[in-house]
Design a protein around this motif. Structure first.
Motif, PDB file in Angstrom:
ATOM      1  N   LEU A 111     -33.839 131.803  19.264  1.00 31.41           N
ATOM      2  CA  LEU A 111     -33.151 131.940  17.976  1.00 31.41           C
ATOM      3  C   LEU A 111     -34.083 131.808  16.785  1.00 31.41           C
ATOM      4  O   LEU A 111     -33.874 132.444  15.752  1.00 31.41           O
ATOM      5  CB  LEU A 111     -32.048 130.883  17.860  1.00 31.41           C
ATOM      6  CG  LEU A 111     -31.026 130.836  19.001  1.00 31.41           C
ATOM      7  CD1 LEU A 111     -30.019 129.719  18.756  1.00 31.41           C
ATOM      8  CD2 LEU A 111     -30.310 132.173  19.145  1.00 31.41           C
ATOM      9  N   GLU A 153     -22.901 132.427  20.766  1.00 32.76           N
ATOM     10  CA  GLU A 153     -22.453 132.826  19.437  1.00 32.76           C
ATOM     11  C   GLU A 153     -22.992 134.193  19.042  1.00 32.76           C
ATOM     12  O   GLU A 153     -22.265 135.037  18.520  1.00 32.76           O
ATOM     13  CB  GLU A 153     -22.871 131.786  18.396  1.00 32.76           C
ATOM     14  CG  GLU A 153     -22.390 132.115  16.990  1.00 32.76           C
ATOM     15  CD  GLU A 153     -22.865 131.118  15.940  1.00 32.76           C
ATOM     16  OE1 GLU A 153     -22.372 131.193  14.798  1.00 32.76           O
ATOM     17  OE2 GLU A 153     -23.735 130.288  16.254  1.00 32.76           O
ATOM     18  N   VAL A 154     -24.263 134.416  19.321  1.00 36.82           N
ATOM     19  CA  VAL A 154     -24.885 135.662  18.868  1.00 36.82           C
ATOM     20  C   VAL A 154     -24.327 136.867  19.617  1.00 36.82           C
ATOM     21  O   VAL A 154     -24.175 137.957  19.055  1.00 36.82           O
ATOM     22  CB  VAL A 154     -26.422 135.578  18.993  1.00 36.82           C
ATOM     23  CG1 VAL A 154     -26.876 135.565  20.441  1.00 36.82           C
ATOM     24  CG2 VAL A 154     -27.088 136.740  18.268  1.00 36.82           C
ATOM     25  N   ILE A 160     -25.814 133.809  14.174  1.00 40.84           N
ATOM     26  CA  ILE A 160     -26.204 132.489  14.655  1.00 40.84           C
ATOM     27  C   ILE A 160     -26.106 131.512  13.487  1.00 40.84           C
ATOM     28  O   ILE A 160     -26.213 131.908  12.319  1.00 40.84           O
ATOM     29  CB  ILE A 160     -27.637 132.466  15.248  1.00 40.84           C
ATOM     30  CG1 ILE A 160     -28.674 132.822  14.182  1.00 40.84           C
ATOM     31  CG2 ILE A 160     -27.749 133.382  16.446  1.00 40.84           C
ATOM     32  CD1 ILE A 160     -30.098 132.594  14.647  1.00 40.84           C
ATOM     33  N   ARG A 166     -25.688 130.359   8.176  1.00 39.43           N
ATOM     34  CA  ARG A 166     -25.346 131.464   9.053  1.00 39.43           C
ATOM     35  C   ARG A 166     -26.269 132.647   8.817  1.00 39.43           C
ATOM     36  O   ARG A 166     -26.556 133.022   7.685  1.00 39.43           O
ATOM     37  CB  ARG A 166     -23.894 131.883   8.808  1.00 39.43           C
ATOM     38  CG  ARG A 166     -23.393 132.934   9.805  1.00 39.43           C
ATOM     39  CD  ARG A 166     -21.954 133.284   9.532  1.00 39.43           C
ATOM     40  NE  ARG A 166     -21.826 133.996   8.256  1.00 39.43           N
ATOM     41  CZ  ARG A 166     -20.679 134.448   7.789  1.00 39.43           C
ATOM     42  NH1 ARG A 166     -19.559 134.235   8.455  1.00 39.43           N
ATOM     43  NH2 ARG A 166     -20.634 135.089   6.633  1.00 39.43           N
TER      44      ARG A 166
END
Length: 346
Positions: A111, A153-154, A160, A166
């Protein structure tokens, strides 16, 4: 009497004319799929410069691309899982990242992380490789649950959240992950919640004799050190976005929506399945069916599109009961039985 007959004839002619005009209007309002199909045929042609066979995998990857959905590819090493995904990415003018999952990979490696800048005396967020339009994750089951969970989430929301802020992904955004079904040592099984994020699970098998011969000949005749050099970009990001919007407009008759619902309900009531498909599977099957219709150049879905999409959409969303699994029964066989047991709408 004659006047009545003439009046009736005029009324009938008027009705026929209105029907003809309505039919012409409907025909003119049909979705133009020519450019989409031509572009995807170009993609297939580019991939075929390097890959021999594996038409099923390429078709499903293109359908996922049109559906804006993620793909899990499962197959033994050496069946062109990774190279096909890389070639597909190369035919589209978008950013590409490849992430090799390993047991020591951390969520921040994917991430990104916040780093203190001495110059600005504040933390700056350094984006990770997930910030691309096309992500290839090699051996996704090599990393532990903590790292796999970083994708939740992504993959679902295309964003993310780090340090309360965000970050949204650019469109298009597609994740293609690979895994080896044979090797289990040092691997971590993907949880059902993770699997459900993938639109398709594609099983890739070995090529047949003719394809194997063609692969060997292709390698022998190809003098390029990097085989991907022969592949060109044929679709822009904007074109792909337009095609994805076009696919959403494809016509699905009410009886076919009912057909999709019956398939999903049957997975929940099947005695051979421990876990059936969720409503998310219904939506995935609808979207995938539209994509397969588009690949065939049609602006409407047929039962065959639904049946073709069913295996890749459902095989990772259902769980075979332990007793039947010990007998060698697979999810694909149960899905086939379900499809054969439901009357096809006409």
């Amino acid at each position: 009497m004659e006047n009545n007959e003439e009046q009736n004839l005029e009324n009938q002619n008027s009705i026929n004319l209105n029907k003809e005009q309505k039919t012409q209007e409907e025909f003119q309002s049909r979705i133009d799929m020519i450019e989409l199909r031509e572009s995807l045929n170009k993609v297939k042609t580019e991939i075929a410069k390097v890959i021999v066979g594996q038409e099923n995998m390429v078709e499903h990857l293109l359908a996922a691309l049109l559906s804006n959905g993620h793909v899990l590819i499962e197959g033994v090493p050496g069946v062109a899982k990774t190279i096909t995904a890389k070639l597909l990415a190369k035919t589209i003018d978008v950013d590409f990242s490849r992430i090799q999952f390993t047991p020591d990979l951390m969520p921040s490696d994917i991430l990104g992380t916040s780093i203190f800048s001495m110059k600005n005396s504040e933390f700056e967020f350094k984006k990770g490789p997930i910030f691309s339009s096309f992500i290839l994750i090699d051996e996704i089951n090599r990393s532990p649950a903590k790292t796999q969970a970083a994708l939740f989430e992504v993959m679902e929301e295309k964003q993310i959240t780090i340090d309360g802020k965000r970050y949204e992904m650019d469109e298009p955004f597609l994740v293609i992950a690979t895994q080896n079904p044979i090797e289990h040592e040092g691997t971590y099984r993907l949880p059902e919640a993770q699997l459900d994020r993938f639109l398709f699970k594609i099983n890739v098998g070995y090529p047949n004799l003719e394809q194997e011969i063609a692969i060997i000949k292709n390698q022998h005749d190809n003098r390029l050190e990097d085989k991907t050099e022969a592949v060109n970009k044929v679709i822009t990001a904007q074109q792909l976005n337009n095609y994805q919007k076009l696919v959403k407009e494809i016509i699905v008759e009410s009886q076919l929506i009912e057909y999709i619902a019956k398939i999903i309900i049957n997975t929940r009531e099947n005695q051979f399945l421990y876990l059936g498909a969720s409503p998310r599977a219904s939506l995935a099957l609808l979207t995938a069916s539209k994509a397969f219709a588009a690949l065939r150049g049609r602006d409407f879905v047929t039962p065959e599109d639904i049946k073709e999409a069913s295996y890749a959409v459902l095989r990772h969303r259902v769980i075979v009961s332990p007793e039947r699994e010990m007998e060698g029964l697979t999810a694909d066989e149960i899905i086939r039985q379900i499809l054969e047991g439901i009357e096809i709408p006409r």
